[in-house]
Write an enzyme that holds these catalytic residues in place. Sequence first.
Site, PDB file in Angstrom:
ATOM      1  N   CYS A 118       0.829  -1.214   0.000  1.00  0.00           N
ATOM      2  CA  CYS A 118       0.000   0.000   0.000  1.00  0.00           C
ATOM      3  C   CYS A 118       0.860   1.259   0.000  1.00  0.00           C
ATOM      4  CB  CYS A 118      -0.944  -0.001   1.205  1.00  0.00           C
ATOM      5  SG  CYS A 118      -0.119  -0.055   2.808  1.00  0.00           S
ATOM      6  N   HIS A 441      -1.417   1.300   7.390  1.00  0.00           N
ATOM      7  CA  HIS A 441      -1.933   1.304   6.018  1.00  0.00           C
ATOM      8  C   HIS A 441      -1.818   2.700   5.407  1.00  0.00           C
ATOM      9  CE1 HIS A 441      -4.156  -0.091   2.604  1.00  0.00           C
ATOM     10  NE2 HIS A 441      -5.196   0.703   2.824  1.00  0.00           N
TER      11      HIS A 441
END
Length: 529
Positions: A118, A441
């Site tokens: 990510c 994330h």
Amino acid sequence: MAQVKVNVKWGKESYSDIELDLSQPPLVFKSQLFALTGVPPDRQKVLLKGAQLKDDDWGKAAPKEGMTIMMMGSADAVSGVEAPKNAPKFVEDLPEHEQEHLDTKRFGAGLHNLGNTCYMNSTVQCMFAVQPLREALYQHGAAAGGDPTGKLVAATSELFRDLESGGAPFPPYAFLMALRAKFPQFAQQGAGGVFAQQDAEECWTNVMYALKEKVKDSDGVAYVDKLFGLRTRLALKCEETAEEFGEDGLSYTLKVNIDEKTAHVSEGVANGLREERERTSASLGRTALFKGATVLTALPPYITLQMMRFFFRRDNQQKAKILKKIPFTVEFDAYEFCSPELKKQLDGPRQALKEEQDRAIEAKKLAKKGPGPQAESAAAPAAAPAAGGDVAMADAGADGAAASTSGAGPSTSGPTTKAMTGKYGLVGIVTHKGRTADSGHYVAWVKQPADGTWVCFDDEKLTVRTEEEVLQLSGGGDWHMAYLLLYRAIMVDVPAGGEEKKEGAGEEKEAGAEGEKKDAGAAPMEASA
């Protein structure tokens, strides 16, 4: 057991002890096979106990420790008769997965997470917002060379073209492999052979330096320097002796230092520009403390702010995160951080911008009062929205032209040119959710130049967001918070023959002054996104 070691048989080739993480979808395993064999996942036929492995589900045939897995597929391009390239397509004839993404196709495409990637996906989506960078890559990326840097540049160009096509999300295999080949730190693995989470800012910086090395104009000036290069001057003074020290530099980010007193992004930038350094004092014959600050001597079309949220904790040997709320706005003004000489060059364009904004505001007021001779005459030179802040960025135009004033231009007649104002509009953010840099994330938030829509790129998923939601990414909790802020210059029309000949304010300079143009920070490009 989440991790197992398996063997893979592919034709005459055999691969032993491949780490496989069962907690990840099979697509991640297929990406490992792609790295080993060069066979793209969409051409792989992986057989487990006689059943063909899917991309998203292990099913009942999950591999066990020491199992031998058969794979079929060719690494060469599939030959055959090509379908007509310009054949008409109808929505009902498209595959279901393509129909699902028709509403977001105009924004680009999502990217599959290939196992803690990510950080890379968010970085790429934010870079993709810089239209001049795309154009430079399309022009020079293919000829970057066959070394690891050249391959990464070519992979970036190809990835940007794929994103530009929009549609269903896809796996960025080639870019990931090229990134890890050039910068092995992004191939680090944790327990069980799982690829480790990485820092998005480190990915951003490393890709930028690769592009700087290979993507240059005909005069050898890097497009990265033109688009993002901040020319700086550091001035330090010794309090004991009044000795002074100075040096010029080139930076690609403004650091936003965060301490207990920092209440806004601009305060953090000011903190980041202040510096203390120990140097040898010729007068004292020993080291002494020099204090001072850095000022900006030239502004680029794009400015990147890095929120310095991570620091290293000695007690647990990890990068910890500062969660404090640091508000930011859709407009960033770099004027207060500029040198006196640069401020003088910006004063005229800033006044022109203010006057045009005032004309637009007055035109709106008169328009509300209804038609009339006075309203019509006032509305004529200010028919388009003013170029200040969010309005300017939203109305920049679908063609990606530089954020500028409205079509009205300056009040004086004659030829005009674009000039920097020192003001910038927010066009992209990379956010981080989590407590440490090595976990959590990353997500990208990008403002679309055509209509000002904010889109959140969360790996495969694209979601339309509001400006209010974007401004809530300032921190203060466990929600996503801004880590990298990308701003684009707000420019204004000024009479030609005056401001455009002044150097250092970030506008295009006339040809000539060959030595200056060869300089790393010379001839910045006009911004577009």
